[in-house]
Every structure is written in structure tokens, then in C-alpha cells.
Scaffold this active site. Structure first.
Site, PDB file in Angstrom:
ATOM      1  N   HIS A 136      -0.890  10.853  -2.330  1.00  0.00           N
ATOM      2  CA  HIS A 136      -1.911  10.064  -2.059  1.00  0.00           C
ATOM      3  C   HIS A 136      -2.829  11.306  -1.808  1.00  0.00           C
ATOM      4  O   HIS A 136      -4.434  11.661  -1.905  1.00  0.00           O
ATOM      5  CB  HIS A 136      -1.873   9.441  -0.587  1.00  0.00           C
ATOM      6  CG  HIS A 136      -2.902   9.300  -0.019  1.00  0.00           C
ATOM      7  ND1 HIS A 136      -3.716   9.878   0.741  1.00  0.00           N
ATOM      8  CD2 HIS A 136      -3.484   8.409  -1.105  1.00  0.00           C
ATOM      9  CE1 HIS A 136      -5.002   9.451   1.431  1.00  0.00           C
ATOM     10  NE2 HIS A 136      -4.691   7.905   0.654  1.00  0.00           N
ATOM     11  N   GLU A 139       0.473  -0.463  -4.374  1.00  0.00           N
ATOM     12  CA  GLU A 139      -0.351   0.541  -4.865  1.00  0.00           C
ATOM     13  C   GLU A 139       0.274   1.301  -4.964  1.00  0.00           C
ATOM     14  O   GLU A 139       1.257   2.069  -4.268  1.00  0.00           O
ATOM     15  CB  GLU A 139      -1.479  -0.035  -3.803  1.00  0.00           C
ATOM     16  CG  GLU A 139      -2.573   0.764  -3.821  1.00  0.00           C
ATOM     17  CD  GLU A 139      -3.051   2.310  -3.475  1.00  0.00           C
ATOM     18  OE1 GLU A 139      -3.686   3.112  -3.775  1.00  0.00           O
ATOM     19  OE2 GLU A 139      -1.941   2.178  -2.427  1.00  0.00           O
ATOM     20  N   ASP A 183      -0.873   5.968  -5.387  1.00  0.00           N
ATOM     21  CA  ASP A 183      -2.317   7.126  -5.775  1.00  0.00           C
ATOM     22  C   ASP A 183      -1.561   8.254  -6.239  1.00  0.00           C
ATOM     23  O   ASP A 183      -0.101   8.540  -6.980  1.00  0.00           O
ATOM     24  CB  ASP A 183      -2.224   7.539  -4.308  1.00  0.00           C
ATOM     25  CG  ASP A 183      -2.886   6.949  -3.363  1.00  0.00           C
ATOM     26  OD1 ASP A 183      -3.356   6.422  -3.205  1.00  0.00           O
ATOM     27  OD2 ASP A 183      -1.740   6.517  -2.930  1.00  0.00           O
ATOM     28  N   GLU A 200      -3.905   3.755  -7.843  1.00  0.00           N
ATOM     29  CA  GLU A 200      -5.415   5.208  -6.841  1.00  0.00           C
ATOM     30  C   GLU A 200      -5.753   6.287  -8.046  1.00  0.00           C
ATOM     31  O   GLU A 200      -5.125   7.613  -8.009  1.00  0.00           O
ATOM     32  CB  GLU A 200      -5.896   4.598  -5.810  1.00  0.00           C
ATOM     33  CG  GLU A 200      -7.181   5.601  -5.772  1.00  0.00           C
ATOM     34  CD  GLU A 200      -7.058   5.201  -4.126  1.00  0.00           C
ATOM     35  OE1 GLU A 200      -8.317   6.669  -3.574  1.00  0.00           O
ATOM     36  OE2 GLU A 200      -6.832   5.056  -2.862  1.00  0.00           O
ATOM     37  N   HIS A 244       0.904  -1.318  -0.154  1.00  0.00           N
ATOM     38  CA  HIS A 244       0.181  -0.233  -0.118  1.00  0.00           C
ATOM     39  C   HIS A 244       0.681   1.844   0.038  1.00  0.00           C
ATOM     40  O   HIS A 244       1.555   1.491   0.758  1.00  0.00           O
ATOM     41  CB  HIS A 244      -1.073  -0.314   1.598  1.00  0.00           C
ATOM     42  CG  HIS A 244      -2.151   1.059   1.419  1.00  0.00           C
ATOM     43  ND1 HIS A 244      -2.576   1.814   2.686  1.00  0.00           N
ATOM     44  CD2 HIS A 244      -2.917   1.630   0.800  1.00  0.00           C
ATOM     45  CE1 HIS A 244      -2.968   2.915   2.355  1.00  0.00           C
ATOM     46  NE2 HIS A 244      -3.453   2.632   1.388  1.00  0.00           N
TER      47      HIS A 244
END
Length: 310
Positions: free
Chosen positions: A91, A76, A78, A156, A49
Site C-alpha cells: 500500500h 481489494e 494495492d 488499486e 479492503h
């Protein structure tokens, strides 16, 4: 007769409704096993993450390098837009929490208030540890070129009601297509189905995932609307193979329902060994975690169980 039936049955329906509403809580706190004995032969995806963000500053090259060194299956991250509409890996909407200027002071303002050149001056590692003071906000292209298909990358898409984001999905598709065989190892995910719709229209080969809202504020609305309506739309178009719900929203029954609809289930963010075991016993297919080292160790223990019984 009817009034008596309603009167006597009301407590049952209230109790049933309360259990359904808080089913994941009951599972986690009353019924979930923290033993790995039943997990023999269980394989699962380990997804770092924001990189290995519990071990290095989130969404930095250092975090991505640690994740690769550990041997995770997926990373993962962002993405957001700068003022000059460059795609960066970051993020938050605002810079305050992790960005520091040359004097060590927190940088204020939204990401899209700064150009890429300005953003590249900010230190995004010292907030975590002074050892990482050299870490800068990377562009998406820099990160993808660095990973270069070694593992699957989950991107994301952060939603913003701002003109800079009007063609965000289109630009992301361009970046994915610029990578060698990018469609095979890069997945775009979002809470917002319109982004995924645009991605699919531009390139049907790019993989997409739906992020499912947690139950913190409106459990019934969040879980049931997201899983039944948005997942239903995705199923009709046959373009989503997996979903990533918040782990607090899951129970074995709910995971079973998602499996029955044809989805893999990757729970996030699961950060302790005990919670990872609970989620694996619930049947999830993957763990999204800030501490992939814990998940790697757990997976190795589970694999050894199988070797000991042979």
C-alpha cells in the site's frame, strides 16, 4: 429592489450552501437510520479492503486467505513497483510502517529503492502480531495465482511520479492477461484517469473503476469535480460501471445521483456495523471494509429478515 432581494435572500443561500457542503455529515449524524428493518431483501457486495486487513496484516497472503475463508465477494489490494520494476502488493510509498528487517527494526526508504529479492527478506506481519512474522510482501502474480478467480479482485494502481512507473499500466495489463480468464474477475482502479485510459487502450475488455477523492480537504472541489468531470469522461466511453467513493462523502441523494448516471456505488472503508447500516440505508451497492466478518454477519441478518416474513 435587487439589493433588498440579495440582502434578504443571502442568509438562505448561505444556509443552502452550508447544507449542500456538509450534507453527508448531516445524514450520518442526524438522519441516518441504524436499523436493519428497512433493509429486508437488500443484497450488497462485500469487498475485503487489503484483504481482511482488520483481522490479519494488510496485503499479505494471510489477509487474502482470511477473506476467502469468510466468503467475501471481492478482494481489494494495492500495487507498486520495486527497484527492478517487479509489481508487488503493497500500500504505502515507504516501507517504514509495516516492514521489519531480520533484527526486527523498521525498514526505511521507498518501495522502489529496493529490488524484489531485497524486499522478500522483510517481515510485514510482526507489526500486526508476532504470529504473522512469516508474512512477506507478495508479488501481484503470486496473489492472483493464489486467488485464481475464486472472487473478483480489485487492483488499486498507486500513482508515482517516478521513472519506474512510466510503463506501470502496461505491465499490469500483461499480468491480468496472463491469468486464466483474468478479464472476467480482475478489475483495475485508480484515482488517476490516465492509468485507466492506458488500460482501456491496451485491452478494452479489462474492467476499470474510478476512485473518487474524499471531501476531507476540499469538499466541493473534490466531490463535484471528480464526480462530474471524471465520471462524465468515463460515461462517454462506457467503460466504468461502478465507482468507489469514500463513505464520508455519501448521502442518499448523492448515491441516487450516481445511480441515475448508471453507476453502482461501493463505499470505502466502512468498518463498523453501525456505519455499514447507514451506508446500506443510503442505497450503496457494496461495502469495502477492513472487517469483512462484520459485513458477512450483517448480510446474514438481513437475509434472515426475509426468511422470517415468508
Amino acid at each position: 429592489m435587487t439589493k433588498k432581494f440579495l440582502l434578504y435572500s443571502a442568509p438562505f443561500f448561505i444556509l443552502f450552501g452550508a447544507f449542500s457542503l456538509f450534507e453527508p455529515w448531516f445524514y450520518r449524524n442526524l438522519f441516518a437510520s441504524t436499523s436493519i428493518d428497512r433493509l429486508e431483501g437488500k443484497e450488497f457486495q462485500i469487498i475485503a479492503h487489503k484483504g481482511a486487513s482488520g483481522l490479519a496484516p494488510e496485503n499479505t497472503m494471510a489477509a487474502f486467505q482470511k477473506a476467502l475463508d469468510l466468503g467475501v465477494d471481492q478482494i481489494e489490494l494495492d500495487v507498486r513497483h520495486t527497484k527492478d520494476e517487479e509489481i508487488i502488493v503493497f500500500h504505502d510509498q515507504r516501507l517504514d510502517r509495516v516492514a521489519r528487517d531480520t533484527l526486527g527494526n523498521p525498514v526505511t526508504g521507498d518501495v522502489h529503492d529496493y529490488t524484489l529479492e531485497e524486499i522478500k527478506q522483510f517481515d510485514v506481519g510482526s507489526w500486526y502480531d508476532s504470529h504473522y512474522s512469516d508474512q512477506r510482501i507478495p508479488t501481484l502474480k503470486e496473489v492472483l495465482d493464489f486467488i485464481n478467480g475464486q472472487v473478483t479482485v480489485l487492483i488499486e494502481i498507486k500513482h508515482m511520479d517516478h521513472p519506474h512507473y512510466d510503463d506501470f499500466a502496461e505491465k499490469l495489463v500483461e499480468v491480468v492477461m496472463s491469468e486464466d480468464d483474468g478479464e472476467s474477475w480482475i478489475i483495475l482502479q485508480s484515482y488517476e484517469p490516465e492509468y485507466l485510459d492506458i488500460v482501456h487502450e491496451l485491452d478494452s475488455l479489462i474492467q476499470t473503476k474510478a476512485l473518487i477523492i474524499g471531501e476531507d480537504s476540499a469538499p466541493l472541489i473534490a466531490f463535484y469535480v471528480e464526480t462530474r468531470i471524471h465520471m462524465g469522461r468515463a460515461k462517454e466511453s462506457n467503460r466504468m460501471k461502478a465507482i468507489n467513493p469514500q463513505w464520508e462523502t455519501l448521502s442518499p441523494r448523492r448515491v441516487f445521483q450516481m445511480h441515475a448516471k448508471g453507476y453502482q456505488v461501493h463505499a470505502y472503508p466502512v468498518n463498523t456495523r453501525e456505519d455499514m447500516i447507514k451506508m446500506l440505508n443510503a442505497g450503496v451497492d457494496g461495502i469495502i471494509t477492513d472487517y469483512p466478518n462484520v459485513a458477512i454477519q450483517l448480510r446474514n441478518e438481513i437475509r434472515r429478515l426475509g426468511q422470517e416474513t415468508q
